[in-house]
Every structure is written in structure tokens, then in C-alpha cells.
Design a protein around this motif. Structure first.
Motif, mmCIF file in Angstrom:
data_model
loop_
_atom_site.group_PDB
_atom_site.id
_atom_site.type_symbol
_atom_site.label_atom_id
_atom_site.label_comp_id
_atom_site.label_asym_id
_atom_site.label_seq_id
_atom_site.Cartn_x
_atom_site.Cartn_y
_atom_site.Cartn_z
ATOM 1 N N ILE A 252 0.884 -1.163 0.000
ATOM 2 C CA ILE A 252 0.000 0.000 0.000
ATOM 3 C C ILE A 252 0.920 1.211 0.000
ATOM 4 O O ILE A 252 1.522 1.537 1.019
ATOM 5 C CB ILE A 252 -0.939 0.030 1.219
ATOM 6 N N MET B 86 -1.163 6.549 -0.837
ATOM 7 C CA MET B 86 -2.541 6.076 -0.961
ATOM 8 C C MET B 86 -3.072 5.423 0.308
ATOM 9 O O MET B 86 -4.243 5.065 0.372
ATOM 10 C CB MET B 86 -2.643 5.076 -2.125
ATOM 11 N N SER C 221 -13.809 6.554 1.364
ATOM 12 C CA SER C 221 -13.043 7.106 0.259
ATOM 13 C C SER C 221 -13.430 6.428 -1.051
ATOM 14 O O SER C 221 -13.678 5.222 -1.090
ATOM 15 C CB SER C 221 -11.542 6.896 0.507
ATOM 16 N N TYR D 94 -11.438 5.751 -3.197
ATOM 17 C CA TYR D 94 -10.284 4.903 -3.506
ATOM 18 C C TYR D 94 -10.220 3.653 -2.626
ATOM 19 O O TYR D 94 -9.288 2.870 -2.735
ATOM 20 C CB TYR D 94 -8.974 5.677 -3.325
ATOM 21 N N TYR D 95 -11.195 3.475 -1.753
ATOM 22 C CA TYR D 95 -11.187 2.370 -0.783
ATOM 23 C C TYR D 95 -10.989 1.024 -1.479
ATOM 24 O O TYR D 95 -11.586 0.745 -2.511
ATOM 25 C CB TYR D 95 -12.506 2.355 -0.019
ATOM 26 N N LYS D 96 -10.117 0.210 -0.894
ATOM 27 C CA LYS D 96 -9.850 -1.131 -1.422
ATOM 28 C C LYS D 96 -10.087 -2.136 -0.291
ATOM 29 O O LYS D 96 -9.203 -2.406 0.516
ATOM 30 C CB LYS D 96 -8.419 -1.230 -1.938
ATOM 31 N N SER D 97 -11.279 -2.681 -0.250
ATOM 32 C CA SER D 97 -11.645 -3.594 0.829
ATOM 33 C C SER D 97 -10.747 -4.823 0.873
ATOM 34 O O SER D 97 -10.494 -5.378 1.937
ATOM 35 C CB SER D 97 -13.103 -4.020 0.704
ATOM 36 N N TRP E 242 -6.910 4.195 0.614
ATOM 37 C CA TRP E 242 -7.231 2.792 0.375
ATOM 38 C C TRP E 242 -7.840 2.125 1.604
ATOM 39 O O TRP E 242 -8.568 1.151 1.479
ATOM 40 C CB TRP E 242 -5.982 2.017 -0.051
ATOM 41 N N LEU E 243 -7.556 2.634 2.798
ATOM 42 C CA LEU E 243 -8.065 2.005 4.019
ATOM 43 C C LEU E 243 -9.280 2.711 4.617
ATOM 44 O O LEU E 243 -9.802 2.288 5.635
ATOM 45 C CB LEU E 243 -6.948 1.914 5.067
ATOM 46 N N LYS F 130 -7.638 -4.901 0.603
ATOM 47 C CA LYS F 130 -6.359 -4.606 1.246
ATOM 48 C C LYS F 130 -6.404 -4.841 2.750
ATOM 49 O O LYS F 130 -5.370 -5.033 3.377
ATOM 50 C CB LYS F 130 -5.930 -3.152 0.981
#
Length: 132
Positions: free
Chosen positions: A57, A61, A70, A72-75, A65-66, A77
């Protein structure tokens, strides 16, 4: 202009976060109790590799990402996250990143003293990161 130095920011961050040693990381890895997060730039990973099974990560970001709010959120991750232990090259960026996660409300987060260099020198397995 009178600004805080990056050194001061890192020192202040270290006062409010948990720092773990390489030997503590090895014990956590052995007991499957840690998720290592590499916050270095992708070019650093291409050049030097990364710790086996760590998540990448990038520092720029991390908060986006967390953060579930957002765009840009990446579940994926943070799925199945154990204790999050962040590392960068030497431990400066990861200290600031860890402080940011603590400020966001994350509880089980720390960073590695000495960063990737210390982990690599301890014999932890490094894997190549290929360019996509």
C-alpha cells in the motif's frame, strides 16, 4: 519561514505509536499474527523486492485505500487483517504512516524499527516484485 523538519515530525510520530523490532516481527510471522504492509514506492519494490506475503500500500494512498468512505477504498487490502505492521526503507515513512492510521482510529498497528533494510538483513525471505 519556520517549519517543522521531517526529522521532528518522525520523532513526534514515534512518541505516539508502537515500534516493533525485527525479532518481534519474526515471532509474529511464525505465529501467523501479523499482516506486513510495505508503504514504499512501487519503484523501490521493483528494484529491491519485498517481504514475502506482505501487502503493498504506497504511502501516498494509505489513508485513501483504508478509508471505507473514500472513493479509492480497497476492501481487499484489509480483509483478514491481523496486527498491521508497516515498513518502508528505514522506518521514517512508516512511522508517519502508522501515526496517520492511529489518528484514523486503527488500534492494532505498528511499524518496524529499521524498516525494510533491517528486515532484509535479518534473513526474512525477500521476493521479487515484477513490473506489470
Amino acid at each position: 519561514m519556520n517549519i517543522k523538519s521531517s526529522k521532528t515530525l518522525v520523532q513526534e510520530a514515534q512518541k505516539g505509536i508502537e515500534t516493533v523490532s525485527v525479532s518481534e516481527v519474526k515471532a509474529l510471522l511464525k505465529n501467523n499474527q501479523v499482516t506486513l504492509i510495505d508503504v514504499r514506492d512501487i519503484r523501490e519494490l521493483w528494484k529491491e523486492g519485498t517481504i514475502e506475503n506482505s501487502k503493498h500500500i504506497p504511502r501516498g494512498m494509505l489513508e485513501f485505500w483504508l478509508d471505507p468512505e473514500s472513493s479509492y477504498y480497497k476492501s481487499n487490502k484489509i480483509k483478514d487483517i491481523k496486527k498491521m505492521v508497516l515498513f518502508c526503507a528505514l522506518g521514517w515513512r512508516s512511522a508517519l504512516a502508522t501515526k496517520s492510521l492511529v489518528d484514523m482510529g486503527f488500534k492494532n498497528v505498528a511499524h518496524v524499527a529499521g524498516g525494510f533494510d533491517a528486515l532484509k538483513n535479518s534473513g526474512i525471505k525477500i521476493v521479487k516484485k515484477d513490473k506489470k
